[in-house]
Enzyme design. Structure first.
Site, PDB file in Angstrom:
ATOM      1  N   ASN A 147       0.735  -1.116  -0.207  1.00  0.00           N
ATOM      2  CA  ASN A 147       0.239   0.007   0.073  1.00  0.00           C
ATOM      3  C   ASN A 147       0.931   1.434   0.070  1.00  0.00           C
ATOM      4  O   ASN A 147       0.500   2.194  -0.767  1.00  0.00           O
ATOM      5  CB  ASN A 147      -1.213  -0.150   1.301  1.00  0.00           C
ATOM      6  CG  ASN A 147      -0.466  -0.183   2.566  1.00  0.00           C
ATOM      7  OD1 ASN A 147       0.697  -0.676   2.410  1.00  0.00           O
ATOM      8  ND2 ASN A 147      -0.933   0.030   3.574  1.00  0.00           N
ATOM      9  N   GLU A 243       3.842  -4.822  12.712  1.00  0.00           N
ATOM     10  CA  GLU A 243       2.781  -3.928  12.298  1.00  0.00           C
ATOM     11  C   GLU A 243       1.537  -4.453  11.542  1.00  0.00           C
ATOM     12  O   GLU A 243       1.899  -4.599  10.413  1.00  0.00           O
ATOM     13  CB  GLU A 243       3.212  -2.750  11.816  1.00  0.00           C
ATOM     14  CG  GLU A 243       4.183  -1.808  12.336  1.00  0.00           C
ATOM     15  CD  GLU A 243       3.997  -0.987  13.596  1.00  0.00           C
ATOM     16  OE1 GLU A 243       2.433  -1.083  13.818  1.00  0.00           O
ATOM     17  OE2 GLU A 243       4.660  -0.256  14.326  1.00  0.00           O
ATOM     18  N   CYS A 277      -3.086   1.176   6.489  1.00  0.00           N
ATOM     19  CA  CYS A 277      -3.358   0.423   7.713  1.00  0.00           C
ATOM     20  C   CYS A 277      -4.037   1.291   8.542  1.00  0.00           C
ATOM     21  O   CYS A 277      -5.067   0.775   9.286  1.00  0.00           O
ATOM     22  CB  CYS A 277      -2.075  -0.098   8.201  1.00  0.00           C
ATOM     23  SG  CYS A 277      -0.838   1.246   8.446  1.00  0.00           S
TER      24      CYS A 277
END
Ligand code: NDP
Length: 469
Positions: A147, A243, A277
């Site tokens: 992303n 993460e 995210c």
């Protein structure tokens, strides 16, 4: 590396297996990317291990100066890097997208270079003298998603280098060119062998995690892959920073001015076309202001052009890949089937060659609808009506992930009280998703563990050693 064409030529496969890379906006083939093998990984690890001792032996100031020169090189190559990113990832050049991402790489490198992690004297009382040092872990593995492929790579690579480590980085197979292009520019400055990129799919990532030569794995990606990494790293007790996915909630209190917060809400949810995210993925709005907030948000959203990334007019792009398009499509269809009200969008052209999903706002959706409780990771925001604040907090906390959250209110103190009750690694007030190189960032619950950025981020890529006496 001064043009897009030169940069692509510099990272062109030199033989071996390759894979076609398609522009997600048009389906057009833009280049071939190498597909590495575990033998390539082995060579990369060997090169990195050979380069690391000399790098670690440099002074902290020398390593920082090198990172600043790397930042200069990236800054000078902004246009070609942004173009690779735009064509491969899909994000527009303009807006908070490709040029912005390259700029963030520069900013993060400079901030990391400027952050010292000195030895701490933890006790000095006449009887005991103890110092805490932070030593390099040696070799850091950096595994990244598709992303924000350059920015997230820098988040992992910059602190690792600063602390005297060598790096083997594995970009997502969906954004291989972006990872290779960034490293090619960085390697114009870095010592030979210090930063290596291996490409390929999850099997290469899995081979990295299982390899005992890595002292630390930095991973950003889905919770499902994070769980596999925890299992695969157990044998070597490899250190991990994870993460993972999020499903960030925003709570809007009845005292807001809907017009004033609409643009902040929009970018909180739709930055990078929702593929972020820590984007706002569920919005809980009080009944008193519900209709006005939905209307104001729809007004802003309607004005934001979506299209091919190289067109400077656009600020939203396609989904990066078909798999993600299908996730968003399925979740919006589930919301429609439940009787939720589509205020904007929701009707993609499924036959088009690009993976465009229109900006979508879904109102009057049930709190337990799949579009609310699953991570959509795309441009479709469910907006849930609430009357009781305690219930909104409970719903916000009612998922098993906790990356970010936000509270929107004219009363900062009240917002801070609510923030303290939210189960999330970061809670923003009257904004959502902004990160800063000096502010620690990390998730709770199944959004992972470990902190990135600032001093905490440097500690994460070091091993502590106490000298006692
Ligand atoms: P994935 O977990 O599918 O992939 C992330 C990376 O891990 C890719 O490079 C992938 O390779 C690699 N990988 C896949 N399988 C393994 C394995 N078994 N061992 C080691 N590495 C492996 O995530 P996505 O790329 O789909 O990214 C989207 C997800 O990432 C979302 O859920 C999002 O919330 C999360 N994310 C979290 C962020 C955070 O800071 N918390 C930031 C950005 C995204 P390949 O793709 O080549 O298969």
């Amino acid at each position: 590396m001064d043009t897009y064409e030169n940069l692509l030529a510099a990272i062109a496969p030199a033989g071996g297996e390759t894979r076609a890379v398609e522009d997600p906006a048009t389906g057009e083939r833009i280049a071939d990317a190498p597909v590495h093998t575990t033998a390539d990984l082995d060579r990369a690890i060997t090169r990195a291990q050979q380069a690391q001792p000399a790098w670690a032996a440099l002074s902290d100031e020398e390593r920082s100066a090198t990172l600043n020169r790397v930042a200069d090189a990236i800054e000078a190559a902004t246009e070609p890097l942004a173009r690779v990113l735009s064509r491969e990832q899909g994000k527009p050049l303009n807006g908070p997208n490709a040029r912005f991402e390259v700029g963030a790489c520069v900013g993060w490198l400079r901030a990391t270079a400027a952050t010292p992690l000195p030895t701490e004297v933890v006790v000095d009382d006449g009887e005991t003298y103890a110092e805490l040092h932070y030593r390099p872990v040696g070799l850091v593995g950096a595994i990244t998603p598709w992303n924000w492929p350059m920015m997230i790579a820098i988040w992992q690579i910059a602190p690792a280098l600063r602390m005297g480590n060598a790096v083997v980085a594995k970009p997502s197979e969906h954004t291989t060119l972006s990872g290779l292009a960034l490293a090619a520019v960085m390697n114009e400055v870095l010592p030979e062998g210090l930063l290596n990129v291996v490409t390929g799919a999850g099997d290469i990532g899995a081979a990295m995690v299982a390899d005992p030569r890595f002292g630390k794995i930095m991973f950003t990606g889905s919770t499902a892959t994070g769980k596999k990494i925890i299992e695969a790293s157990a044998g070597n007790v490899t250190r991990l920073t994870l993460e993972l996915g999020g499903n960030d909630a925003g709570i809007v209190l009845p005292d807001v001015d809907p017009q004033a917060i609409a643009e902040g809400l929009f970018w909180g949810a739709f930055i990078n076309t929702g593929q972020t995210c820590a984007a706002l993925k569920r919005l809980y709005v009080h009944d008193d202001v519900y209709d006005d907030v939905v209307a104001a948000l729809a007004e802003v959203a309607r004005k934001m052009p979506m299209g091919v990334g190289l067109d400077e007019a656009n600020v939203l792009g396609p989904l990066q890949n078909r798999m993600q398009f299908d996730v968003v499509d399925r979740l919006v269809e589930a919301a429609k089937a439940s009787g939720a009200r589509v205020v904007l969008g929701g009707e993609p052209d499924r036959e088009a060659p690009g993976h465009f999903y229109p900006t979508t706002l879904v109102a009057d959706v049930d709190p337990d609808n799949p579009l609310v409780v699953e991570e959509q990771f795309g441009p479709a925001l469910p907006i849930i009506r609430y009357r009781d604040l305690d219930e909104a907090v409970e719903l916000a906390n009612g998922v098993d992930v906790g990356l970010g959250a936000s509270v929107w209110s004219a009363d900062r103190d009240r917002a801070r009280e609510i923030a303290a009750r939210l189960e999330a690694g970061t809670v923003w007030i009257n904004s959502h998703g902004g990160v800063h190189p000096m502010v620690p960032f990390g998730g709770v619950k199944k959004s992972g563990y470990g902190l990135e950025f600032g001093v905490e981020g440097l500690k994460a890529v070091s091993v502590p050693q106490v000298i006692n006496g």
